[in-house]
Motif scaffolding. Sequence first.
Motif, PDB file in Angstrom:
ATOM      1  N   PRO A  70      -5.698   5.948   3.594  1.00  0.00           N
ATOM      2  CA  PRO A  70      -4.593   6.921   3.519  1.00  0.00           C
ATOM      3  C   PRO A  70      -4.775   7.951   2.419  1.00  0.00           C
ATOM      4  CG  PRO A  70      -3.727   4.721   3.891  1.00  0.00           C
ATOM      5  CD  PRO A  70      -5.194   4.551   3.641  1.00  0.00           C
ATOM      6  N   TYR A  71      -5.253   7.512   1.241  1.00  0.00           N
ATOM      7  CA  TYR A  71      -5.409   8.483   0.146  1.00  0.00           C
ATOM      8  C   TYR A  71      -6.459   9.533   0.481  1.00  0.00           C
ATOM      9  CZ  TYR A  71      -6.975  10.664  -4.144  1.00  0.00           C
ATOM     10  OH  TYR A  71      -7.350  11.596  -5.072  1.00  0.00           O
ATOM     11  N   LYS A  73      -7.511  10.521   3.335  1.00  0.00           N
ATOM     12  CA  LYS A  73      -7.051  11.411   4.410  1.00  0.00           C
ATOM     13  C   LYS A  73      -6.060  12.450   3.887  1.00  0.00           C
ATOM     14  CE  LYS A  73      -7.853   8.163   8.199  1.00  0.00           C
ATOM     15  NZ  LYS A  73      -7.276   7.447   9.345  1.00  0.00           N
ATOM     16  N   SER A  74      -5.369  12.126   2.805  1.00  0.00           N
ATOM     17  CA  SER A  74      -4.393  13.065   2.239  1.00  0.00           C
ATOM     18  C   SER A  74      -5.063  14.204   1.475  1.00  0.00           C
ATOM     19  CB  SER A  74      -3.430  12.324   1.312  1.00  0.00           C
ATOM     20  OG  SER A  74      -4.062  11.944   0.096  1.00  0.00           O
ATOM     21  N   SER A  77      -9.168  18.037   4.479  1.00  0.00           N
ATOM     22  CA  SER A  77      -8.671  18.948   5.515  1.00  0.00           C
ATOM     23  C   SER A  77      -9.783  19.132   6.542  1.00  0.00           C
ATOM     24  CB  SER A  77      -8.280  20.293   4.896  1.00  0.00           C
ATOM     25  OG  SER A  77      -7.576  21.084   5.818  1.00  0.00           O
ATOM     26  N   TYR A 102       1.356  16.724   5.544  1.00  0.00           N
ATOM     27  CA  TYR A 102       0.527  17.037   4.382  1.00  0.00           C
ATOM     28  C   TYR A 102       1.354  17.692   3.276  1.00  0.00           C
ATOM     29  CZ  TYR A 102      -3.082  16.337   7.917  1.00  0.00           C
ATOM     30  OH  TYR A 102      -3.854  15.811   8.917  1.00  0.00           O
ATOM     31  N   ASP A 104       0.240  18.974   0.660  1.00  0.00           N
ATOM     32  CA  ASP A 104      -0.450  20.137   0.085  1.00  0.00           C
ATOM     33  C   ASP A 104      -0.485  21.336   1.038  1.00  0.00           C
ATOM     34  OD1 ASP A 104      -2.246  19.302   1.980  1.00  0.00           O
ATOM     35  OD2 ASP A 104      -3.880  18.863   0.590  1.00  0.00           O
ATOM     36  N   ARG A 144      -4.155  24.409   3.377  1.00  0.00           N
ATOM     37  CA  ARG A 144      -3.951  23.206   2.558  1.00  0.00           C
ATOM     38  C   ARG A 144      -4.715  23.322   1.246  1.00  0.00           C
ATOM     39  NH1 ARG A 144      -5.428  17.852   5.370  1.00  0.00           N
ATOM     40  NH2 ARG A 144      -4.751  17.168   3.303  1.00  0.00           N
TER      41      ARG A 144
END
Length: 279
Positions: A70-71, A73-74, A77, A102, A104, A144
């Motif tokens: 998860p981190y 993927k955050s 982009s 997202y 960002d 992003r």
Amino acid sequence: MSEIVICEGLTKVFSGCRALDQVDLTIGRGRVIGLLGPNGSGKTTLIKILNGLLQPTSGSVLIDGHKIGPYTKSIVSYLPDRNYFADWMKVKDIFDLFSDFYADFDREKAEDMCRALGIEGNAHLKTMSKGTKEKVQLILVMSRQAQLYLLDEPIAGVDPAAREYILGTIINNYNEDGTVIISTHLISDIERILDEVIFIREGKILCHEGVDEMKEREGKSVDEVFRDYFRMTAYQGYRDPERETRGKTVYNAGRKDFEKRGQKEEKKEVEKGGETNDR
């Protein structure tokens, strides 16, 4: 940490075929990198693993010091090589989606970029050309503030004017502390914006080097060096020795017959010419 990507012994096997083979790769921050190789060399497989869409068969991957999850993927982009939004969606629907997913995502920036292209928020994707859809996807990705941008064949299949827009959008809008990896085989179009290049073939990294260092050492453009690395011999067709022997026999026999006929015709022409002169 200074490295955004670290791969060690990264391998991906599909039905016995190694798409990636023991890839060791370290990528720093604040760079624009070309992931270059012919079709089927493993570019898309590597990008999908970095994005978390594929799991490696063996080896390890760290992004910003973290395993894929998860981190990571955050902070990544991703621009795929095809459209992945439903045609019934409006541009504003996609903006809502990205805003939810997202933290960002800069919606105001995305809307400004769309307005500059004359793309309205209420416009449906199904009413857009292929090129306009690709521009919308690129705007979303580059709006992003990511740490790693993965762009899979962003300029394939578009006209030269659209390529200029895409490259300009990438260079002017990515997070300067982030790194951009551009997968492509259209080297001449993008080498002017690259800091580094990675050559990949049959799932193996052939070289990873700075563009300036490569040009200085080789005395050539990146495109010329790429052609040297991946030069192919044109297929000459299947050669059957027995058939070639038969062909030569037939050719020689036919050639002799042709020569005989030619000599007869030449003799007739000479005789005819002589009769004309006698008159």
